[in-house]
Design a protein around this motif. Structure first.
Motif, short mmCIF file in Angstrom:
data_model
loop_
_atom_site.label_atom_id
_atom_site.label_comp_id
_atom_site.label_asym_id
_atom_site.label_seq_id
_atom_site.Cartn_x
_atom_site.Cartn_y
_atom_site.Cartn_z
N THR A 59 -8.12 -1.70 2.22
CA THR A 59 -8.11 -0.98 3.11
C THR A 59 -6.79 -1.04 3.99
O THR A 59 -6.29 -2.10 3.99
N ARG A 99 -3.45 4.02 -1.89
CA ARG A 99 -4.22 2.89 -1.54
C ARG A 99 -3.28 1.24 -1.44
O ARG A 99 -2.23 1.75 -1.35
N LEU A 122 -3.10 -3.22 -2.17
CA LEU A 122 -4.21 -3.49 -3.02
C LEU A 122 -3.57 -5.42 -2.75
O LEU A 122 -2.45 -5.61 -1.81
N TYR A 123 -4.22 -5.87 -2.49
CA TYR A 123 -3.98 -7.64 -2.54
C TYR A 123 -3.96 -8.45 -3.35
O TYR A 123 -5.27 -8.10 -4.28
N SER A 130 1.03 -1.08 -0.07
CA SER A 130 0.25 0.05 0.07
C SER A 130 0.96 1.35 -0.18
O SER A 130 2.11 1.39 0.46
N GLU A 170 -3.79 1.31 -9.91
CA GLU A 170 -5.03 0.52 -9.71
C GLU A 170 -5.66 -0.98 -9.68
O GLU A 170 -4.10 -1.81 -10.33
N ALA A 171 -5.66 -1.60 -9.18
CA ALA A 171 -6.05 -3.01 -8.17
C ALA A 171 -6.12 -3.83 -9.26
O ALA A 171 -5.43 -4.26 -10.39
N SER A 172 -7.33 -3.18 -10.31
CA SER A 172 -7.28 -3.76 -11.90
C SER A 172 -6.21 -4.42 -12.55
O SER A 172 -5.83 -4.55 -13.33
N LYS A 216 -6.77 -6.63 -6.21
CA LYS A 216 -8.55 -6.64 -5.19
C LYS A 216 -7.96 -5.30 -3.94
O LYS A 216 -6.66 -5.03 -3.47
N GLU A 217 -8.33 -4.15 -4.33
CA GLU A 217 -7.90 -3.02 -3.72
C GLU A 217 -9.34 -3.55 -2.03
O GLU A 217 -9.86 -3.73 -2.10
#
Length: 418
Positions: A278, A243, A245-246, A239, A268-270, A275-276
């Motif tokens: 917290t 954001r 990311l996982y 992170s 961005e996660a995509s 997956k985004e």
């Protein structure tokens, strides 16, 4: 005149004194900063708007030598934080046997809201305020959160201009072409890796089997992720301030770094097939190693019971609140403490200082070899004491550091055992 004590340091020491006997005289020395500098920094912005920022420098203890510590630019910088961080720097320098005391400084501002010209002006003003209180044999600042080699270049140039002569050894963390050391940029992350690698070797754990979570993807977090990924570990989450990311199968760190370089933040996660999540969810993920590499007090009483990591490698300063430490210990988590895990930066800062004083230039291979030797030696000492006395690693590290400081204070007549 009433002494100004560091209340957060006092709490830290009182918790420690339950395990390590500390006399009243020792506590008095250790909870009292030597010098606190607090001032205003005016700035005329590029638009003509006039603003004023708060500036700080705390020189906590100089028993072992000139004070040493970073300068941070962050909107949440405040005096209590700077006092605590300067105290931790004193412990860190002592633990890894450097000839330094501890200091810390900062300016309460958001560097992302200032232009490069404005940052240069602020940096120069900070040096003008501190000129008589810093120097190669007095107090040697370095980068920290929100500052970098360019900020150190501005500061070193302003200091030399006022002094009327080159003074490269007054600041460390400078650009390589301006007196900086090879290896300094990745030094903190490399030091953390060397300590973790040694711990894994000791416990017979295969690094390539690790599932790792990294909170914070600035200089330290990004370099650590890259090192561990290239060595075969799986980075399942990371992170930055924007954001988290996982990806259970592991993120492609090379791709993350390329996107980060282009966009200025974690992508961005995509784009990463991830997956985004917290920041709180990231901290509570099941993993083998979690490396908090952002800011202080990310693990507190509110979330300590939810932490599922097996090993915490403290790459930030004080990422675990003192009251959360006991909870983690009872859960059986291994915490490799900040004053050891992230000491790589100050060790290579010391090498830079030496190079500047002696008009030398070391090759990166030599810098990293010396860093590895020094930080592993410190880890082994801490690990041995932890084993002998049945201490956790933080308690053992603090004991080594405090004993060295008190011995130096005793030798100069400031500390009489009671």
């Amino acid at each position: 005149m009433k002494k100004i004590i560091c209340l957060k340091c006092k709490s830290h020491l009182e918790a420690l004194s339950e395990k390590i006997p500390l006399s009243k005289a020792a506590l008095d020395i250790l909870q009292t900063p030597r010098k606190i500098l607090q001032f205003k920094i005016p700035l005329t912005k590029d638009t003509g708007e006039k603003v004023v920022f708060d500036g700080y420098r705390v020189q906590y203890n100089n028993a072992l030598g000139p004070t040493k510590g970073g300068i941070r630019f962050h909107q949440e910088v405040h005096l209590d934080e700077v006092k605590l961080l300067s105290f931790l720097m004193a412990l860190k320098c002592s633990l890894v046997s450097l000839p330094y005391g501890g200091a810390k400084g900062g300016i309460t501002l958001d560097p992302s809201q200032l232009s490069q010209n404005e940052l240069e002006q602020v940096s120069q003003a900070y040096v003008r305020e501190l000129f008589n209180d810093i120097g190669p044999n007095q107090d040697v600042p370095a980068p920290d959160v929100g500052t970098n080699n360019l900020i150190m270049d501005y500061m070193q140039e302003e200091y030399s201009k006022i002094a009327g002569k080159p003074a490269l050894a007054t600041f460390t963390g400078k650009s390589v072409g301006k007196g900086g050391s090879a290896g300094r940029v990745q030094a903190t992350a490399m030091g953390g890796f060397y300590v973790l690698e040694e711990y894994l070797k000791q416990e017979k754990i295969d690094l390539k089997e690790l599932r790792v979570v990294i909170q914070g993807f600035g200089n330290v977090g990004s370099h650590l992720a890259d090192i561990l990924w290239r060595k075969g570990a799986k980075i399942i989450a990371l992170s930055d301030a924007k954001r988290a990311l996982y990806k259970e199968e592991g993120l492609n760190i090379e791709k993350v770094l390329l996107e980060q370089k282009e966009k200025g933040c974690v992508p961005e996660a995509s784009l990463m097939g991830a997956k985004e999540i917290t920041n709180q969810e990231l901290l509570e993920l099941p993993c083998d190693v979690m490396a908090p590499a952002a800011i202080s007090h990310q693990i507190t009483l509110n979330n300590a019971n939810n932490i599922k990591a097996k090993i915490i490698l403290e790459m930030a300063n004080a990422p675990i609140a003192p009251e959360a430490d006991e909870v983690l210990n009872k859960k059986g988590l291994v915490v490799i403490p900040d004053i050891l895990a992230n000491a790589g930066g100050v060790i290579v800062s010391y090498f830079e200082w030496l190079q500047n004083l002696n008009n030398e230039i070391w090759e990166e291979e030599m810098v990293l070899r010396e860093l590895k030797q020094k930080i592993i030696s410190s880890f082994k000492k801490v690990s041995l004491i932890a084993g002998e006395k049945n201490y956790d690693l933080r308690t053992a590290a603090n004991m080594v550091a405090i004993e060295r400081i008190l011995m130096a204070e005793k030798q100069r007549g400031n500390y009489l055992e009671s």
